[in-house]
Design a protein around this motif. Structure first.
Motif, mmCIF file in Angstrom:
data_model
loop_
_atom_site.group_PDB
_atom_site.id
_atom_site.type_symbol
_atom_site.label_atom_id
_atom_site.label_comp_id
_atom_site.label_asym_id
_atom_site.label_seq_id
_atom_site.Cartn_x
_atom_site.Cartn_y
_atom_site.Cartn_z
ATOM 1 N N ILE A 133 0.861 -1.375 0.024
ATOM 2 C CA ILE A 133 0.098 -0.043 0.003
ATOM 3 C C ILE A 133 0.758 1.304 -0.049
ATOM 4 O O ILE A 133 0.686 2.290 -0.890
ATOM 5 N N MET A 134 1.988 1.308 0.714
ATOM 6 C CA MET A 134 2.794 2.101 0.867
ATOM 7 C C MET A 134 3.603 2.717 -0.580
ATOM 8 O O MET A 134 3.736 3.779 -1.169
ATOM 9 N N VAL A 135 3.848 1.661 -1.192
ATOM 10 C CA VAL A 135 4.405 1.678 -2.264
ATOM 11 C C VAL A 135 3.764 2.150 -3.501
ATOM 12 O O VAL A 135 4.163 3.090 -4.313
ATOM 13 N N SER A 136 2.257 1.733 -3.472
ATOM 14 C CA SER A 136 1.318 2.156 -4.304
ATOM 15 C C SER A 136 1.220 3.479 -4.043
ATOM 16 O O SER A 136 0.737 4.333 -4.974
ATOM 17 N N ALA A 137 1.197 3.971 -2.972
ATOM 18 C CA ALA A 137 0.801 5.428 -2.720
ATOM 19 C C ALA A 137 1.733 6.297 -3.326
ATOM 20 O O ALA A 137 1.364 7.456 -3.858
ATOM 21 N N THR A 138 3.249 6.078 -3.226
ATOM 22 C CA THR A 138 4.059 6.823 -3.956
ATOM 23 C C THR A 138 4.176 7.196 -5.336
ATOM 24 O O THR A 138 4.170 8.124 -6.009
ATOM 25 N N LEU A 139 3.586 5.732 -6.113
ATOM 26 C CA LEU A 139 3.477 5.868 -7.393
ATOM 27 C C LEU A 139 2.139 6.639 -7.500
ATOM 28 O O LEU A 139 1.908 7.316 -8.568
ATOM 29 N N GLY A 140 1.001 6.566 -6.834
ATOM 30 C CA GLY A 140 0.057 7.415 -7.008
ATOM 31 C C GLY A 140 0.177 8.697 -6.908
ATOM 32 O O GLY A 140 -0.373 9.701 -7.684
ATOM 33 N N LEU A 141 0.977 9.042 -6.045
ATOM 34 C CA LEU A 141 1.317 10.539 -5.745
ATOM 35 C C LEU A 141 1.924 11.236 -7.225
ATOM 36 O O LEU A 141 1.683 12.307 -7.647
ATOM 37 N N ALA A 142 2.780 10.607 -7.862
ATOM 38 C CA ALA A 142 3.537 10.892 -8.846
ATOM 39 C C ALA A 142 2.648 10.857 -10.007
ATOM 40 O O ALA A 142 2.602 11.780 -11.035
ATOM 41 N N THR A 143 1.762 10.028 -10.135
ATOM 42 C CA THR A 143 0.668 10.015 -11.247
ATOM 43 C C THR A 143 -0.367 11.018 -11.175
ATOM 44 O O THR A 143 -0.607 11.932 -12.044
ATOM 45 N N ALA A 144 -0.803 11.149 -9.957
ATOM 46 C CA ALA A 144 -1.677 12.588 -9.681
ATOM 47 C C ALA A 144 -0.962 13.941 -10.168
ATOM 48 O O ALA A 144 -1.449 14.726 -10.698
ATOM 49 N N ILE A 145 0.243 14.138 -9.781
ATOM 50 C CA ILE A 145 0.850 15.334 -10.114
ATOM 51 C C ILE A 145 0.959 15.510 -11.518
ATOM 52 O O ILE A 145 0.884 16.502 -12.161
ATOM 53 N N ILE A 146 1.586 14.316 -12.552
ATOM 54 C CA ILE A 146 1.741 14.393 -13.835
ATOM 55 C C ILE A 146 0.183 14.571 -14.617
ATOM 56 O O ILE A 146 0.133 15.584 -15.234
ATOM 57 N N THR A 147 -0.978 14.165 -13.816
ATOM 58 C CA THR A 147 -2.017 14.133 -14.455
ATOM 59 C C THR A 147 -2.875 15.584 -14.317
ATOM 60 O O THR A 147 -3.363 16.200 -15.261
ATOM 61 N N GLU A 148 -2.699 16.271 -13.098
ATOM 62 C CA GLU A 148 -2.797 17.617 -12.706
ATOM 63 C C GLU A 148 -2.070 18.580 -13.916
ATOM 64 O O GLU A 148 -2.610 19.381 -14.378
ATOM 65 N N SER A 149 -0.680 18.253 -13.899
ATOM 66 C CA SER A 149 0.030 19.288 -14.750
ATOM 67 C C SER A 149 -0.498 19.137 -16.149
ATOM 68 O O SER A 149 -0.466 20.013 -16.868
ATOM 69 N N ALA A 150 -0.685 17.984 -16.649
ATOM 70 C CA ALA A 150 -1.407 17.691 -17.979
ATOM 71 C C ALA A 150 -2.671 18.330 -18.188
ATOM 72 O O ALA A 150 -2.712 19.242 -19.364
#
Length: 325
Positions: free
Chosen positions: A243-260
């Motif tokens: 869950i913690m590992v998935s959280a870090t990847l989810g944070l990166a995905t969210a930042i990229i999606t918002e920027s896009a």
């Protein structure tokens, strides 16, 4: 040696002896493994630096990010003085100003606050949804088929067109109810979370399927523990690592999606700075002022890279099967 002394030695050997030193904590082992991962240390340090910078930066650099100053527009960053003697630059605006005279450093600080807030909020919401779906599918056999088919359906959808459609449909109702900024924040966080929970659900489901047949789970069932108690006290603590590992990847995905989304012009209002919006505004003058594209682009790239490195380090440190390699 007499029989009596031999018996004394045997009984002495069988007696429990106090340990010479207290046993090592599991979290101490995790930290020892984590700090060996140089990339993870860099990622955690840079992510902490960015988070603290966007939180406390406005107190150190108190220029209003939306303040217009036409007389001081198009300032170059202070480092351009090294090779452009005629450039208009100074310490008053170390990162320069844009075509409307707005301070770029203040915009990057405030934009980072918005982007990081969207990233953390969307990550937490996606984590809650994915964990709930994964636990329910893995533990309750009758729900497994339907929840996993729902997960496969959402995974098969084209995410970016779906996000653009949701923003187009719900932007006006939410903006009229919560304001332009608040409505878009709720909409973007919800859309990102609802389109990024599937990986967490599949990972958690796989671990729950393996754990629920272990001896300690069977023992908990045999003494009459309820499914809710088994999930909360026995299963969830054992799946905290993925869950913690998935959280870090989810944070990166969210930042990229918002920027896009901000770069495409369907995010926050035009006068509301984010890292993606700074990129979008700088594209038209990219040849004249390349630093306006490079600065937010480098910040987005380094933040996402640091999050990915942090996730790699947490995966290696929290998984006992590969700890110590």
């Amino acid at each position: 040696m007499t029989d009596q002394s031999a018996e004394i030695e045997v009984f002495g050997a069988l007696q429990d002896k106090e340990p010479s030193k207290p046993p090592r904590s599991q979290w101490r082992d995790v930290w020892d493994q984590f700090r060996k991962h140089k990339g993870a240390l860099f990622g955690g340090g840079f992510l902490l630096f960015i988070t603290l910078g966007v939180l406390f930066g406005p107190f150190l650099w108190d220029i209003e990010p939306t303040k217009l100053d036409i007389r001081n527009k198009n300032w170059r960053p202070i480092y351009t003085l090294i090779w452009e003697s005629g450039a208009k630059a100074g310490w008053a605006h170390p990162f320069g100003t844009d075509q409307l005279g707005r301070d770029i450093l203040a915009q990057m600080i405030y934009g980072g606050r918005v982007s990081m807030a969207v990233g953390w909020s969307a990550m937490v919401l996606a984590l809650v949804i994915g964990t709930a779906v994964g636990v329910a599918a893995g533990y309750f056999k009758r729900m497994d088929f339907w929840l996993m088919r729902l997960t496969d359906l959402v995974l098969s959808l084209p995410i970016l067109p779906l996000v653009l459609l949701a923003v187009t449909l719900f932007r006006q109702p939410l903006s009229s109810r919560f304001g332009p900024e608040g409505g878009m924040f709720i909409l973007i966080v919800s859309v990102i979370a609802l389109t990024s929970w599937m990986q967490t659900a599949r990972i958690v489901r796989g671990d729950i399927l393996a754990l629920k047949e272990r001896e300690f789970i069977l023992a908990a069932r045999s003494i009459g523990s309820t499914p809710t108690k088994i999930i909360l006290r026995h299963l969830l603590p054992n799946v905290i690592s993925p869950i913690m590992v998935s959280a870090t990847l989810g944070l990166a995905t969210a930042i990229i999606t918002e920027s896009a989304l901000s770069f495409l012009g369907v995010g926050f209002p035009s006068d509301f700075p984010t890292w993606g919006k700074l990129l979008s505004d700088a594209v038209n003058r990219m040849q004249e002022y390349p630093e306006r594209v490079l600065l937010p682009g480098i910040l987005i790239s380094l933040t996402v890279l640091s999050v990915n490195y942090l996730g790699d380090g947490l995966r290696d440190a929290l998984d006992p099967r590969i700890r110590g390699r």
